[in-house]
Design a protein around this motif. Structure first.
Motif, mmCIF file in Angstrom:
data_model
loop_
_atom_site.group_PDB
_atom_site.id
_atom_site.type_symbol
_atom_site.label_atom_id
_atom_site.label_comp_id
_atom_site.label_asym_id
_atom_site.label_seq_id
_atom_site.Cartn_x
_atom_site.Cartn_y
_atom_site.Cartn_z
ATOM 1 N N MET A 1 0.834 -1.175 0.000
ATOM 2 C CA MET A 1 0.000 0.000 0.000
ATOM 3 C C MET A 1 0.883 1.245 0.000
ATOM 4 S SD MET A 1 -3.092 1.034 2.551
ATOM 5 C CE MET A 1 -2.251 1.709 3.952
ATOM 6 N N THR A 2 0.589 2.177 -0.874
ATOM 7 C CA THR A 2 1.316 3.434 -0.963
ATOM 8 C C THR A 2 0.542 4.506 -0.213
ATOM 9 O OG1 THR A 2 2.114 2.764 -3.120
ATOM 10 C CG2 THR A 2 2.334 5.071 -2.558
ATOM 11 N N VAL A 3 1.260 5.215 0.654
ATOM 12 C CA VAL A 3 0.619 6.238 1.475
ATOM 13 C C VAL A 3 1.255 7.593 1.187
ATOM 14 C CG1 VAL A 3 0.199 7.016 3.837
ATOM 15 C CG2 VAL A 3 0.118 4.579 3.298
ATOM 16 N N THR A 4 0.435 8.588 0.922
ATOM 17 C CA THR A 4 0.910 9.949 0.744
ATOM 18 C C THR A 4 1.075 10.578 2.115
ATOM 19 O OG1 THR A 4 -0.232 10.174 -1.371
ATOM 20 C CG2 THR A 4 0.407 12.209 -0.253
ATOM 21 N N ARG A 5 2.226 11.175 2.326
ATOM 22 C CA ARG A 5 2.521 11.809 3.608
ATOM 23 C C ARG A 5 2.515 13.323 3.442
ATOM 24 N NH1 ARG A 5 8.294 11.556 6.373
ATOM 25 N NH2 ARG A 5 7.855 12.854 8.152
ATOM 26 N N HIS A 6 1.676 13.997 4.197
ATOM 27 C CA HIS A 6 1.659 15.455 4.183
ATOM 28 C C HIS A 6 2.860 15.931 4.990
ATOM 29 C CE1 HIS A 6 -2.403 14.752 2.824
ATOM 30 N NE2 HIS A 6 -2.483 16.023 2.504
ATOM 31 N N PHE A 7 3.866 16.458 4.294
ATOM 32 C CA PHE A 7 5.096 16.858 4.958
ATOM 33 C C PHE A 7 4.985 18.275 5.520
ATOM 34 C CE2 PHE A 7 9.580 18.174 5.135
ATOM 35 C CZ PHE A 7 10.089 17.108 5.863
ATOM 36 N N SER A 8 4.380 19.171 4.759
ATOM 37 C CA SER A 8 4.245 20.557 5.188
ATOM 38 C C SER A 8 2.968 21.136 4.581
ATOM 39 C CB SER A 8 5.464 21.358 4.709
ATOM 40 O OG SER A 8 5.346 22.715 5.040
ATOM 41 N N ASP A 9 2.268 21.941 5.353
ATOM 42 C CA ASP A 9 1.019 22.562 4.899
ATOM 43 C C ASP A 9 0.972 23.976 5.457
ATOM 44 O OD1 ASP A 9 -1.566 23.321 4.226
ATOM 45 O OD2 ASP A 9 -2.477 21.464 4.919
ATOM 46 N N THR A 10 1.104 24.956 4.588
ATOM 47 C CA THR A 10 1.150 26.364 4.984
ATOM 48 C C THR A 10 -0.056 27.091 4.406
ATOM 49 O OG1 THR A 10 3.564 26.274 4.921
ATOM 50 C CG2 THR A 10 2.549 28.461 4.931
ATOM 51 N N ARG A 11 -0.712 27.869 5.247
ATOM 52 C CA ARG A 11 -1.873 28.648 4.799
ATOM 53 C C ARG A 11 -1.745 30.093 5.260
ATOM 54 N NH1 ARG A 11 -6.910 24.575 5.380
ATOM 55 N NH2 ARG A 11 -5.694 22.669 5.347
ATOM 56 N N THR A 12 -2.030 30.995 4.354
ATOM 57 C CA THR A 12 -2.104 32.422 4.680
ATOM 58 C C THR A 12 -3.323 32.985 3.960
ATOM 59 O OG1 THR A 12 -0.833 33.260 2.795
ATOM 60 C CG2 THR A 12 0.444 32.580 4.739
ATOM 61 N N ASP A 13 -3.558 34.269 4.120
ATOM 62 C CA ASP A 13 -4.655 34.909 3.392
ATOM 63 C C ASP A 13 -4.413 34.882 1.883
ATOM 64 O OD1 ASP A 13 -5.959 35.458 5.754
ATOM 65 O OD2 ASP A 13 -5.207 37.515 5.893
ATOM 66 N N GLU A 14 -3.143 34.777 1.474
ATOM 67 C CA GLU A 14 -2.784 34.757 0.052
ATOM 68 C C GLU A 14 -3.064 33.410 -0.604
ATOM 69 O OE1 GLU A 14 1.221 36.183 -0.753
ATOM 70 O OE2 GLU A 14 1.165 37.201 1.175
ATOM 71 N N ARG B 1 -2.325 28.784 -0.178
ATOM 72 C CA ARG B 1 -1.900 27.586 0.541
ATOM 73 C C ARG B 1 -0.796 26.886 -0.244
ATOM 74 N NH1 ARG B 1 -5.989 22.527 1.848
ATOM 75 N NH2 ARG B 1 -4.589 21.421 3.271
ATOM 76 N N VAL B 2 0.191 26.370 0.472
ATOM 77 C CA VAL B 2 1.272 25.596 -0.136
ATOM 78 C C VAL B 2 1.426 24.311 0.653
ATOM 79 C CG1 VAL B 2 3.758 25.480 -0.572
ATOM 80 C CG2 VAL B 2 2.530 27.613 -0.997
ATOM 81 N N ARG B 3 1.446 23.172 -0.071
ATOM 82 C CA ARG B 3 1.637 21.868 0.573
ATOM 83 C C ARG B 3 2.751 21.106 -0.127
ATOM 84 N NH1 ARG B 3 -4.179 19.473 0.077
ATOM 85 N NH2 ARG B 3 -4.234 20.963 -1.618
ATOM 86 N N PHE B 4 3.562 20.445 0.690
ATOM 87 C CA PHE B 4 4.573 19.525 0.193
ATOM 88 C C PHE B 4 4.132 18.135 0.632
ATOM 89 C CE2 PHE B 4 6.826 23.518 0.547
ATOM 90 C CZ PHE B 4 7.638 23.549 -0.576
ATOM 91 N N LEU B 5 3.898 17.248 -0.329
ATOM 92 C CA LEU B 5 3.443 15.890 -0.054
ATOM 93 C C LEU B 5 4.511 14.904 -0.509
ATOM 94 C CD1 LEU B 5 -0.150 16.218 -1.570
ATOM 95 C CD2 LEU B 5 0.572 16.740 0.753
ATOM 96 N N LEU B 6 4.776 13.884 0.310
ATOM 97 C CA LEU B 6 5.768 12.866 -0.026
ATOM 98 C C LEU B 6 5.058 11.573 -0.392
ATOM 99 C CD1 LEU B 6 8.283 13.402 2.913
ATOM 100 C CD2 LEU B 6 8.214 14.558 0.701
#
Length: 79
Positions: A1-14, A16-21
């Motif tokens: 089974m392959t699992v996506t890992r949410h490494f970083s999740d940044t949110r501002t009023d501008e 959202r940026v996410r880095f997924l592994l």
């Protein structure tokens, strides 16, 4: 089974940026009002460099996304 890992999740009023592994690759997801970007990279460094080139990721969102990424990498290395 392959699992996506949410490494970083940044949110501002501008937006959202996410880095997924997933299986040694990095997906960079960036979005804001009226736009979105999804790209696949070989490393976190490559994804962070690509983030710098996205014209709609500006100011506070860019700075906070990189700060969050740096903190996560430091935590991973300390473990």
């Amino acid at each position: 089974m392959t699992v996506t890992r949410h490494f970083s999740d940044t949110r501002t009023d501008e937006g959202r940026v996410r880095f997924l592994l997933l299986s040694g690759r990095v997906t960079l997801l960036a979005e804001g009002r009226g736009w979105q970007s999804s790209t696949l990279h070989d490393s976190l460094d490559a994804a962070a460099l690509y983030l710098a080139a996205l014209p709609r990721v500006q100011g506070e969102l860019y700075r906070r996304a990189l700060d969050d990424l740096d903190r996560r990498v430091a935590l991973e290395q300390a473990a």
